[in-house]
Write a protein that holds these residues in place. Structure first.
Motif, PDB file in Angstrom:
ATOM      1  N   ILE A 196     -11.057  59.612-115.627  1.00 34.08           N
ATOM      2  CA  ILE A 196     -10.712  61.022-115.775  1.00 34.08           C
ATOM      3  C   ILE A 196     -10.810  61.720-114.414  1.00 34.08           C
ATOM      4  N   VAL A 197      -9.967  62.716-114.199  1.00 32.40           N
ATOM      5  CA  VAL A 197      -9.998  63.433-112.921  1.00 32.40           C
ATOM      6  C   VAL A 197     -11.387  64.022-112.686  1.00 32.40           C
ATOM      7  N   GLN A 198     -11.770  64.085-111.438  1.00 34.62           N
ATOM      8  CA  GLN A 198     -13.100  64.604-111.115  1.00 34.62           C
ATOM      9  C   GLN A 198     -13.102  66.117-110.908  1.00 34.62           C
ATOM     10  N   ARG A 221      -5.637  57.729-134.214  1.00 34.67           N
ATOM     11  CA  ARG A 221      -5.305  56.304-134.325  1.00 34.67           C
ATOM     12  C   ARG A 221      -6.319  55.576-135.202  1.00 34.67           C
ATOM     13  N   ALA A 222      -7.583  55.962-135.099  1.00 36.80           N
ATOM     14  CA  ALA A 222      -8.628  55.292-135.879  1.00 36.80           C
ATOM     15  C   ALA A 222      -8.408  55.471-137.379  1.00 36.80           C
ATOM     16  N   LYS A 223      -7.745  56.558-137.762  1.00 30.32           N
ATOM     17  CA  LYS A 223      -7.510  56.819-139.185  1.00 30.32           C
ATOM     18  C   LYS A 223      -6.407  55.925-139.758  1.00 30.32           C
ATOM     19  N   ARG A 224      -5.494  55.495-138.905  1.00 30.33           N
ATOM     20  CA  ARG A 224      -4.343  54.762-139.425  1.00 30.33           C
ATOM     21  C   ARG A 224      -4.246  53.311-138.942  1.00 30.33           C
ATOM     22  N   GLU A 225      -5.130  52.927-138.015  1.00 28.30           N
ATOM     23  CA  GLU A 225      -5.033  51.581-137.466  1.00 28.30           C
ATOM     24  C   GLU A 225      -6.273  50.760-137.802  1.00 28.30           C
ATOM     25  N   ASP A 226      -6.106  49.463-137.764  1.00 26.44           N
ATOM     26  CA  ASP A 226      -7.179  48.530-138.082  1.00 26.44           C
ATOM     27  C   ASP A 226      -8.115  48.384-136.885  1.00 26.44           C
ATOM     28  N   GLY A 227      -9.417  48.452-137.123  1.00 29.65           N
ATOM     29  CA  GLY A 227     -10.365  48.213-136.049  1.00 29.65           C
ATOM     30  C   GLY A 227     -10.951  49.484-135.463  1.00 29.65           C
ATOM     31  N   VAL A 228     -11.821  49.280-134.480  1.00 28.10           N
ATOM     32  CA  VAL A 228     -12.535  50.367-133.822  1.00 28.10           C
ATOM     33  C   VAL A 228     -11.827  50.731-132.518  1.00 28.10           C
ATOM     34  N   GLN A 229     -11.708  52.010-132.265  1.00 29.14           N
ATOM     35  CA  GLN A 229     -11.117  52.505-131.027  1.00 29.14           C
ATOM     36  C   GLN A 229     -12.254  52.834-130.056  1.00 29.14           C
ATOM     37  N   ILE A 230     -12.217  52.246-128.871  1.00 31.37           N
ATOM     38  CA  ILE A 230     -13.316  52.400-127.920  1.00 31.37           C
ATOM     39  C   ILE A 230     -12.796  53.009-126.624  1.00 31.37           C
ATOM     40  N   LEU A 231     -13.320  54.173-126.304  1.00 36.97           N
ATOM     41  CA  LEU A 231     -13.004  54.856-125.058  1.00 36.97           C
ATOM     42  C   LEU A 231     -14.111  54.531-124.065  1.00 36.97           C
ATOM     43  N   LEU A 232     -13.743  54.015-122.904  1.00 38.63           N
ATOM     44  CA  LEU A 232     -14.771  53.627-121.944  1.00 38.63           C
ATOM     45  C   LEU A 232     -14.263  53.787-120.524  1.00 38.63           C
ATOM     46  N   GLY A 233     -15.204  53.984-119.613  1.00 40.74           N
ATOM     47  CA  GLY A 233     -14.838  54.115-118.216  1.00 40.74           C
ATOM     48  C   GLY A 233     -15.523  55.304-117.565  1.00 40.74           C
ATOM     49  N   ASP A 234     -14.919  55.763-116.484  1.00 37.90           N
ATOM     50  CA  ASP A 234     -15.452  56.863-115.691  1.00 37.90           C
ATOM     51  C   ASP A 234     -14.840  58.165-116.195  1.00 37.90           C
ATOM     52  N   LEU A 235     -15.619  58.892-117.001  1.00 38.01           N
ATOM     53  CA  LEU A 235     -15.146  60.149-117.562  1.00 38.01           C
ATOM     54  C   LEU A 235     -15.511  61.343-116.680  1.00 38.01           C
ATOM     55  N   ASN A 236     -16.245  61.073-115.607  1.00 39.54           N
ATOM     56  CA  ASN A 236     -16.642  62.128-114.666  1.00 39.54           C
ATOM     57  C   ASN A 236     -17.349  63.290-115.361  1.00 39.54           C
ATOM     58  N   ILE A 237     -18.187  62.984-116.342  1.00 35.37           N
ATOM     59  CA  ILE A 237     -19.000  63.989-117.022  1.00 35.37           C
ATOM     60  C   ILE A 237     -20.313  64.138-116.262  1.00 35.37           C
ATOM     61  N   ASP A 238     -20.689  65.358-115.972  1.00 30.37           N
ATOM     62  CA  ASP A 238     -21.914  65.590-115.209  1.00 30.37           C
ATOM     63  C   ASP A 238     -23.163  65.452-116.077  1.00 30.37           C
ATOM     64  N   ARG A 239     -23.161  66.134-117.248  1.00 32.04           N
ATOM     65  CA  ARG A 239     -24.335  66.153-118.105  1.00 32.04           C
ATOM     66  C   ARG A 239     -23.919  66.013-119.564  1.00 32.04           C
ATOM     67  N   LEU A 263     -25.311  56.511-108.330  1.00 32.97           N
ATOM     68  CA  LEU A 263     -26.451  55.890-107.649  1.00 32.97           C
ATOM     69  C   LEU A 263     -27.625  56.841-107.433  1.00 32.97           C
ATOM     70  N   PRO A 264     -27.410  58.139-107.181  1.00 37.52           N
ATOM     71  CA  PRO A 264     -28.571  59.039-107.103  1.00 37.52           C
ATOM     72  C   PRO A 264     -29.212  59.301-108.465  1.00 37.52           C
ATOM     73  N   LEU A 265     -28.605  58.809-109.523  1.00 39.54           N
ATOM     74  CA  LEU A 265     -29.106  58.963-110.898  1.00 39.54           C
ATOM     75  C   LEU A 265     -29.198  60.431-111.294  1.00 39.54           C
ATOM     76  N   THR A 266     -28.108  61.160-111.018  1.00 43.28           N
ATOM     77  CA  THR A 266     -28.065  62.581-111.337  1.00 43.28           C
ATOM     78  C   THR A 266     -26.914  62.957-112.272  1.00 43.28           C
ATOM     79  N   LYS A 267     -25.930  62.055-112.478  1.00 50.08           N
ATOM     80  CA  LYS A 267     -24.746  62.365-113.279  1.00 50.08           C
ATOM     81  C   LYS A 267     -24.517  61.261-114.319  1.00 50.08           C
ATOM     82  N   VAL A 268     -23.983  61.682-115.473  1.00 49.10           N
ATOM     83  CA  VAL A 268     -23.691  60.713-116.542  1.00 49.10           C
ATOM     84  C   VAL A 268     -22.183  60.436-116.569  1.00 49.10           C
ATOM     85  N   PHE A 269     -21.663  59.994-115.440  1.00 48.50           N
ATOM     86  CA  PHE A 269     -20.226  59.839-115.278  1.00 48.50           C
ATOM     87  C   PHE A 269     -19.595  58.877-116.297  1.00 48.50           C
ATOM     88  N   ASP A 270     -20.238  57.746-116.520  1.00 44.97           N
ATOM     89  CA  ASP A 270     -19.598  56.626-117.230  1.00 44.97           C
ATOM     90  C   ASP A 270     -20.124  56.498-118.654  1.00 44.97           C
TER      91      ASP A 270
END
Length: 367
Positions: A196-198, A221-239, A263-270
């Motif tokens: 996601i954009v920073q 998609r989860a309502k109409r498709e088979d299986g679990v939908q998993i969103l993962l990666g760098d969402l650039n969320i601070d808190r 690395l400074p352990l200050t943001k919950v990016f991922d």
């Protein structure tokens, strides 16, 4: 040195091993002899042993035999910046080998992903998407690497494109989410890897816009498709208190709290967030892995300084100065990353539940 260190890609007590054979080509086409300096065969091997021990303690020893480990890692400029040291590829491969499948953001070089997969072994496969545009896309790719002994590809792959009615201010994502469908045991799932954009920019979709759009699409998609939908990666969320995080939880996503990932352990990016059938979303664990406990440790700054100096001069950059101890951590981000890998373990065998329901049904029909 233990003989098993030199075995190529075999399972040892349930742990996948990286291809180590080149490490033994000491003094020929491989690594120089010695253990006292970075780049030497003994140095790399001994640090791999430390890394393996840490990985076993944090991931391997408590693995559920019916579990699947899914990882995601924003590997900084992989490998579109200054070329990484060869030892760094070994460390990155060692970490990813403890996952069954992993998505990589900032995969700028297809050859780097291919090189990584060769180290992981012949039972690993990969695919990447097209390069994003310049500007906010930063010419990035997303990669999937996966262990074919643990998961299989379900022949569905693509980039998430919003319909005209859902476009954000008439625009698509800066970097299109890349998705692919897999199965492990009974567990069917589709991974959507995102970066996601920073920074928000006037007239352009914001972080919140992009997260809300992809979250809305996955819930539908989860309502109409088979299986679990998993969103993962760098969402650039601070808190976790931020609107971007609530955009997921308010829509019913299961979002394990893994803590800070920069690395400074200050943001919950991922993050790794799931939506879909609750009976198929059975978590075991969710964590980050901080490689700094084993490799590129802060107490090794002076040891790496000559190498950093040589690399800087080769790229017409300023050599490390007197404040190298403070800058060493930043330098290591170009060798490993400025993000920690995130992983979850989830159950893939629902046999007990299936048989229990079958037993209940048989008794009910008999009555």
């Amino acid at each position: 040195m233990l003989d098993w260190l030199w075995i190529d890609s075999h399972i040892l007590k349930g742990v996948q091993m990286v291809m180590y054979s080149k490490l033994r080509d000491i003094g020929r086409d491989g690594f120089p002899a010695g253990k006292s300096a970075p780049g030497q065969a003994g140095w790399i091997s001994s640090h791999l042993l430390k890394l393996r021990e840490q990985l076993f303690v944090e991931i391997g020893k408590d693995r559920n035999p019916r579990g699947l480990v899914i990882g995601t890692w924003n590997i900084k400029h992989f490998d579109g910046g200054s070329p990484r040291l060869e030892e760094s590829f070994y460390y990155i491969a060692e970490i990813i080998s403890n996952f069954d499948i992993c998505t990589i953001q900032e995969a700028k070089s297809v050859e780097a992903v291919r090189r990584l997969t060769r180290l992981l072994g012949p039972n690993w496969e990969f695919f990447v998407n097209d390069s994003a545009s310049g500007g906010r896309g930063n010419h990035e790719r997303v990669a999937f690497v996966y262990n074919t002994d643990r998961v299989f590809f379900r022949s569905l792959i693509g980039e998430l494109v919003l319909p005209d009615s859902d476009e954000i201010s008439g625009r698509q994502f800066a970097r299109s989410p890349f998705f692919a469908a897999f199965q492990a045991g009974w567990f069917k799932f589709t991974l959507y890897s995102v970066h996601i954009v920073q920074k928000d920019k006037e007239g352009q979709p914001s972080r919140l816009d992009e997260i809300e759009s992809v979250a809305k699409t996955l819930v539908e998609r989860a309502k109409r498709e088979d299986g679990v939908q998993i969103l993962l990666g760098d969402l650039n969320i601070d808190r976790t208190e931020d609107p971007e995080h609530r955009a997921l939880t308010d829509r019913g996503f299961v979002v394990p709290d893994v803590g800070p990932t920069n690395l400074p352990l200050t943001k919950v990016f991922d993050h790794i967030a799931l939506t879909g059938p609750e009976d198929m979303t059975q978590f075991v664990r969710a964590k980050t892995f901080d490689w700094r406990g084993s490799v590129f440790r802060n107490d090794q700054a002076e040891i790496y300084k000559p190498i950093a100096t040589e690399m800087a001069l080769a790229n017409s950059r300023a050599a490390p100065a007197d404040d190298w101890d403070e800058k060493f951590s930043g330098w290591t981000t170009n060798e490993m990353s400025d993000h920690l890998p995130v992983w979850i373990e989830i159950l893939t065998d629902f046999s007990d539940d299936y048989l229990s329901r079958t037993t209940e049904l048989a008794v009910e029909l008999e009555g």
